[in-house]
Design a protein around this motif. Sequence first.
Motif, PDB file in Angstrom:
ATOM      1  N   ILE A  15      -8.773  -1.634   6.322  1.00  0.00           N
ATOM      2  CA  ILE A  15      -7.454  -2.233   6.546  1.00  0.00           C
ATOM      3  C   ILE A  15      -7.281  -3.474   5.675  1.00  0.00           C
ATOM      4  O   ILE A  15      -6.216  -3.697   5.093  1.00  0.00           O
ATOM      5  CB  ILE A  15      -7.257  -2.557   8.042  1.00  0.00           C
ATOM      6  CG1 ILE A  15      -7.139  -1.232   8.823  1.00  0.00           C
ATOM      7  CG2 ILE A  15      -6.020  -3.419   8.262  1.00  0.00           C
ATOM      8  CD1 ILE A  15      -6.938  -1.385  10.308  1.00  0.00           C
ATOM      9  N   PHE A  18      -6.644  -2.325   2.205  1.00  0.00           N
ATOM     10  CA  PHE A  18      -5.314  -1.712   2.180  1.00  0.00           C
ATOM     11  C   PHE A  18      -4.247  -2.802   2.092  1.00  0.00           C
ATOM     12  O   PHE A  18      -3.331  -2.743   1.263  1.00  0.00           O
ATOM     13  CB  PHE A  18      -5.129  -0.870   3.458  1.00  0.00           C
ATOM     14  CG  PHE A  18      -3.740  -0.325   3.657  1.00  0.00           C
ATOM     15  CD1 PHE A  18      -3.339   0.856   3.046  1.00  0.00           C
ATOM     16  CD2 PHE A  18      -2.826  -0.985   4.473  1.00  0.00           C
ATOM     17  CE1 PHE A  18      -2.055   1.355   3.233  1.00  0.00           C
ATOM     18  CE2 PHE A  18      -1.545  -0.493   4.666  1.00  0.00           C
ATOM     19  CZ  PHE A  18      -1.152   0.682   4.042  1.00  0.00           C
ATOM     20  N   LEU A  19      -4.382  -3.826   2.932  1.00  0.00           N
ATOM     21  CA  LEU A  19      -3.378  -4.906   2.931  1.00  0.00           C
ATOM     22  C   LEU A  19      -3.403  -5.693   1.634  1.00  0.00           C
ATOM     23  O   LEU A  19      -2.360  -6.134   1.140  1.00  0.00           O
ATOM     24  CB  LEU A  19      -3.610  -5.845   4.123  1.00  0.00           C
ATOM     25  CG  LEU A  19      -3.236  -5.234   5.478  1.00  0.00           C
ATOM     26  CD1 LEU A  19      -3.609  -6.180   6.617  1.00  0.00           C
ATOM     27  CD2 LEU A  19      -1.727  -4.905   5.538  1.00  0.00           C
ATOM     28  N   VAL A  22      -1.340  -3.786  -0.638  1.00  0.00           N
ATOM     29  CA  VAL A  22       0.093  -3.925  -0.321  1.00  0.00           C
ATOM     30  C   VAL A  22       0.650  -5.207  -0.937  1.00  0.00           C
ATOM     31  O   VAL A  22       1.774  -5.239  -1.422  1.00  0.00           O
ATOM     32  CB  VAL A  22       0.313  -3.917   1.215  1.00  0.00           C
ATOM     33  CG1 VAL A  22       1.751  -4.308   1.570  1.00  0.00           C
ATOM     34  CG2 VAL A  22      -0.019  -2.545   1.791  1.00  0.00           C
ATOM     35  N   HIS A  23      -0.162  -6.256  -0.923  1.00  0.00           N
ATOM     36  CA  HIS A  23       0.299  -7.549  -1.425  1.00  0.00           C
ATOM     37  C   HIS A  23       0.069  -7.724  -2.927  1.00  0.00           C
ATOM     38  O   HIS A  23       0.472  -8.737  -3.497  1.00  0.00           O
ATOM     39  CB  HIS A  23      -0.400  -8.688  -0.665  1.00  0.00           C
ATOM     40  CG  HIS A  23       0.061  -8.801   0.763  1.00  0.00           C
ATOM     41  ND1 HIS A  23      -0.737  -8.483   1.830  1.00  0.00           N
ATOM     42  CD2 HIS A  23       1.251  -9.159   1.290  1.00  0.00           C
ATOM     43  CE1 HIS A  23      -0.058  -8.654   2.962  1.00  0.00           C
ATOM     44  NE2 HIS A  23       1.152  -9.061   2.656  1.00  0.00           N
ATOM     45  N   ALA A 158      -0.306   5.899   1.318  1.00  0.00           N
ATOM     46  CA  ALA A 158       0.195   5.125   2.467  1.00  0.00           C
ATOM     47  C   ALA A 158       0.633   3.733   2.024  1.00  0.00           C
ATOM     48  O   ALA A 158       1.675   3.218   2.461  1.00  0.00           O
ATOM     49  CB  ALA A 158      -0.885   5.028   3.542  1.00  0.00           C
ATOM     50  N   LEU A 161       3.998   3.864   0.354  1.00  0.00           N
ATOM     51  CA  LEU A 161       5.082   4.050   1.326  1.00  0.00           C
ATOM     52  C   LEU A 161       5.376   2.743   2.047  1.00  0.00           C
ATOM     53  O   LEU A 161       6.536   2.379   2.254  1.00  0.00           O
ATOM     54  CB  LEU A 161       4.719   5.148   2.333  1.00  0.00           C
ATOM     55  CG  LEU A 161       4.791   6.578   1.817  1.00  0.00           C
ATOM     56  CD1 LEU A 161       4.523   7.568   2.939  1.00  0.00           C
ATOM     57  CD2 LEU A 161       6.153   6.881   1.189  1.00  0.00           C
ATOM     58  N   LEU A 162       4.321   2.017   2.435  1.00  0.00           N
ATOM     59  CA  LEU A 162       4.566   0.754   3.141  1.00  0.00           C
ATOM     60  C   LEU A 162       5.265  -0.253   2.224  1.00  0.00           C
ATOM     61  O   LEU A 162       6.149  -0.996   2.662  1.00  0.00           O
ATOM     62  CB  LEU A 162       3.256   0.171   3.697  1.00  0.00           C
ATOM     63  CG  LEU A 162       3.428  -1.088   4.541  1.00  0.00           C
ATOM     64  CD1 LEU A 162       4.375  -0.864   5.726  1.00  0.00           C
ATOM     65  CD2 LEU A 162       2.085  -1.608   5.046  1.00  0.00           C
ATOM     66  N   VAL A 164       7.403   0.419  -0.104  1.00  0.00           N
ATOM     67  CA  VAL A 164       8.815   0.771  -0.216  1.00  0.00           C
ATOM     68  C   VAL A 164       9.544   0.470   1.097  1.00  0.00           C
ATOM     69  O   VAL A 164      10.719   0.080   1.088  1.00  0.00           O
ATOM     70  CB  VAL A 164       8.989   2.228  -0.707  1.00  0.00           C
ATOM     71  CG1 VAL A 164       9.087   3.234   0.407  1.00  0.00           C
ATOM     72  CG2 VAL A 164      10.248   2.342  -1.570  1.00  0.00           C
ATOM     73  N   VAL A 165       8.858   0.600   2.213  1.00  0.00           N
ATOM     74  CA  VAL A 165       9.439   0.198   3.500  1.00  0.00           C
ATOM     75  C   VAL A 165       9.829  -1.282   3.457  1.00  0.00           C
ATOM     76  O   VAL A 165      10.918  -1.674   3.883  1.00  0.00           O
ATOM     77  CB  VAL A 165       8.436   0.425   4.662  1.00  0.00           C
ATOM     78  CG1 VAL A 165       8.882  -0.317   5.915  1.00  0.00           C
ATOM     79  CG2 VAL A 165       8.279   1.911   4.948  1.00  0.00           C
ATOM     80  N   ILE A 166       8.954  -2.088   2.914  1.00  0.00           N
ATOM     81  CA  ILE A 166       9.170  -3.537   2.933  1.00  0.00           C
ATOM     82  C   ILE A 166      10.167  -3.992   1.870  1.00  0.00           C
ATOM     83  O   ILE A 166      11.074  -4.773   2.152  1.00  0.00           O
ATOM     84  CB  ILE A 166       7.816  -4.273   2.732  1.00  0.00           C
ATOM     85  CG1 ILE A 166       6.891  -3.982   3.912  1.00  0.00           C
ATOM     86  CG2 ILE A 166       8.028  -5.771   2.566  1.00  0.00           C
ATOM     87  CD1 ILE A 166       5.465  -4.408   3.679  1.00  0.00           C
ATOM     88  N   ASP A 167       9.980  -3.472   0.661  1.00  0.00           N
ATOM     89  CA  ASP A 167      10.687  -4.084  -0.473  1.00  0.00           C
ATOM     90  C   ASP A 167      11.818  -3.265  -1.078  1.00  0.00           C
ATOM     91  O   ASP A 167      12.650  -3.809  -1.786  1.00  0.00           O
ATOM     92  CB  ASP A 167       9.687  -4.348  -1.619  1.00  0.00           C
ATOM     93  CG  ASP A 167       8.709  -5.442  -1.264  1.00  0.00           C
ATOM     94  OD1 ASP A 167       9.103  -6.358  -0.537  1.00  0.00           O
ATOM     95  OD2 ASP A 167       7.556  -5.368  -1.732  1.00  0.00           O
TER      96      ASP A 167
END
Lengths: 219, 219
Positions: A15, A18-19, A22-23, A158, A161-162, A164-167
């Motif tokens: 995790i 993964f994060l 994402v950042h 994943a 996708l996250l 694109v959910v955020i930004d």
Amino acid sequence: MQDLNQDQPGQDSLIKSFLRMVHSADGDFEAIRELTEAASDEKSLDLMIEFLERHPQAKKAFEQQICLGEVNLQALHLLPKNTLGYCYADNLITNGFSPLKADEPKNKYQYLLAHIIETHDIWHIITGCNTNILGELQLESFYVGQLYATRFWLALVAKNLLKVVIDDIEKSTQYMDAITRGWIMAKQAEPLFGIQWNLFWETPLDEVRRSFNIILPDS
Amino acid sequence: MQDLNQDQPGQDSLIKSFLRMVHSADGDFEAIRELTEAASDEKSLDLMIEFLERHPQAKKAFEQQICLGEVNLQALHLLPKNTLGYCYADNLITNGFSPLKADEPKNKYQYLLAHIIETHDIWHIITGCNTNILGELQLESFYVGQLYATRFWLALVAKNLLKVVIDDIEKSTQYMDAITRGWIMAKQAEPLFGIQWNLFWETPLDEVRRSFNIILPDS
């Protein structure tokens, strides 16, 4: 690849990496390295190797540790423009990249990773996935279909996708289309793992695609 | 739905509620509520409403706030077994569920959410998606295709992929198949948002599916 994780991956380290992805900006190699490590547990690597070795070509590749070896981009770039070798070289030269190299593998786990690294840019060409985010995502989905139990590539799907959910939620359709295309293409195609690609440098790209049943989507 | 977020969603609150979902058991309603709130920013809701209202049926639904109203499950359960009404009621009765209800909507944002809540179990029946995790994932992917700019449903897709990365990587193929099926079905189907489903209780389910071009996958 560093030391293998224990049988189950550390949930926390997966995790965390993964994060970090994402950042991170796309192409942050340190973040990718961290995710590679977190996703390289013995259990999933064994599952992948067992799955891949059902196909004789991959079994032979693991046994003989088939490698691409030295690649002379300038020589490949002199081949006819419709060949795999030319397309591969032209893509790298245009983007200012060198062929990706991995350390010499000492065991199956290391070979798995080394082969994926070494052939990554060839898979881009073969699948027609370009190197923008949608092309990368399509290829990530393709890897999940071809490698089966890959925590690394599925985590990247994943992660995208996250992001694109955020930004960028307006792009959800393009992202889902890319995932679907990669997935369908991977299921239609012959297994690509373990192919000795340098035997095909002089073969027309269309013919290589046909021989491995790579069917490009219409759009 | 509580207060709307500002134009852009809070990145931190979206990631926080996403992670809470990753760590929650399936069906943790408090975690779902938190994600709903984090994903309900004006910008993405406006994008969805603008997209949905291009279709006259959804435009009318928003204008007239068409609701399912009271549902008499016992009466529906007396209909012929091939009808939408029977299948819907039987599914809820078998699982011990009651019809989902939302607060009476006061504006378009609230109507969007209320309609989705109220029709969720009907969408399960119409799409043939059961209520195990693969059916839910297929339906989540279907929602992304039908609603377009939905942070909530796309976050659920990403969450389920990350969960399988961590805990269940052997199931990656089933998960990716479910996403692909839901996505393709959503693109083939007519828009389902705003349909006044109680007009179809007595219609055979097959006929309802045909009329909205819901094509079930082979397997």
